[in-house]
Design an enzyme around this catalytic site. Structure first.
Site, PDB file in Angstrom:
ATOM      1  N   LYS A 191       0.846  -1.202   0.000  1.00  0.00           N
ATOM      2  CA  LYS A 191       0.000   0.000   0.000  1.00  0.00           C
ATOM      3  C   LYS A 191       0.880   1.250   0.000  1.00  0.00           C
ATOM      4  O   LYS A 191       1.888   1.301   0.704  1.00  0.00           O
ATOM      5  CB  LYS A 191      -0.904  -0.024   1.231  1.00  0.00           C
ATOM      6  CG  LYS A 191      -1.962   1.079   1.258  1.00  0.00           C
ATOM      7  CD  LYS A 191      -2.845   0.921   2.478  1.00  0.00           C
ATOM      8  CE  LYS A 191      -3.897   1.995   2.582  1.00  0.00           C
ATOM      9  NZ  LYS A 191      -4.753   1.834   3.783  1.00  0.00           N
ATOM     10  N   SER A 223      -9.605   1.863   2.903  1.00  0.00           N
ATOM     11  CA  SER A 223      -8.761   2.599   1.979  1.00  0.00           C
ATOM     12  C   SER A 223      -7.721   1.738   1.246  1.00  0.00           C
ATOM     13  O   SER A 223      -7.080   2.204   0.301  1.00  0.00           O
ATOM     14  CB  SER A 223      -8.014   3.711   2.740  1.00  0.00           C
ATOM     15  OG  SER A 223      -7.173   3.167   3.749  1.00  0.00           O
ATOM     16  N   SER A 275      -9.908  -0.428   7.107  1.00  0.00           N
ATOM     17  CA  SER A 275      -9.313  -0.164   5.793  1.00  0.00           C
ATOM     18  C   SER A 275      -8.666  -1.359   5.120  1.00  0.00           C
ATOM     19  O   SER A 275      -8.329  -1.299   3.938  1.00  0.00           O
ATOM     20  CB  SER A 275      -8.291   0.971   5.906  1.00  0.00           C
ATOM     21  OG  SER A 275      -8.949   2.201   6.105  1.00  0.00           O
TER      22      SER A 275
END
Length: 239
Positions: A52, A130, A154
């Protein structure tokens, strides 16, 4: 064992999948980091991972999908990235996200939204966030596992949207050194994969005390946790 596809096959599919689903913010120019001889003794040799884009990497940009960090490149690797490299993992690239992790749909990014690959022939659907790109990279089968971050869902949200496994470890188990935080008191590095045995294997590699992270569980506390596990296991066997 790694998924039934080679890293070469993933690289060949990447451009097409990227154009359709907007998974990555940057791709590693050379994911092959180790020689075959070195790989033999590594815990995660041959596995491919995506990271990420709010977890810093010295070889790839770390942008948090924001104009603010558009040209930022970290001088060091996050501890979790360092541990993965030492374990023989190939890093495919950095994945798209809601800007600075602030979102639950994967749509608030300067790179544009991540599209859910489970619905290729239907109206475009969100991936959840996210850690949207991380989950999408796993759902597409491009990587064996992905690293995301989880503050209030997330990792778990996009895992559900993408029909993959999303694991948020207990706070303090995995180092947060090198994670650009959304909320210091809640952020946790999480792992996504299609296979539970891969989640377990990756967790065991990353579950280490890190003196650079003030929230990392120290060796004494980790020892107490393991001791309590053994006591509970012994109790069950007696019963």
């Amino acid at each position: 064992m790694p998924l039934k596809r080679s890293l070469k096959q993933s690289l060949e599919r990447l451009a097409s999948l990227q154009s359709r689903y907007n998974i990555f913010t940057s791709v590693s120019p050379s994911p092959y980091t180790l020689s075959n001889k070195e790989e033999i003794s590594k815990e995660l040799a041959g596995y491919a991972v995506s990271i990420k884009d709010n977890i810093v990497t010295k070889d790839l940009p770390t942008t948090c999908a924001s104009h603010i960090l558009e040209n930022y490149k970290s001088p060091y690797d996050a501890t979790v990235v360092k541990l993965l490299k030492q374990a023989g993992v190939h890093i495919l690239g950095k994945t798209n996200l809601d800007e600075f992790g602030m979102g639950s749909g994967g749509i608030h990014s300067i790179r544009g939204p991540v599209i859910n690959p489970l619905y290729p022939h239907e109206e475009k659907r969100i991936m959840g966030g996210s850690s949207s790109g991380a989950a999408a990279s796993v759902a597409c089968g491009l990587v064996d596992f992905a690293l995301g971050t989880d503050t209030g869902g997330s990792v778990r949200l996009p895992a559900c949207y993408g029909s993959v496994l999303g694991f948020k470890p207990s706070y303090g188990r995995l180092s947060r050194f090198g994670v650009i935080a959304y909320s210091q008191s809640l952020d946790t590095v999480g792992i996504l994969s299609k296979k539970i045995d891969i989640l377990r294997k990756v967790f065991l590699v990353l579950d280490k005390y890190d003196a650079k992270d003030p929230t990392s569980l120290n060796e004494e506390l980790r020892g107490l946790i393991e001791k309590n596990k053994k006591i509970k296991k012994l109790g069950k066997s007696v019963l």
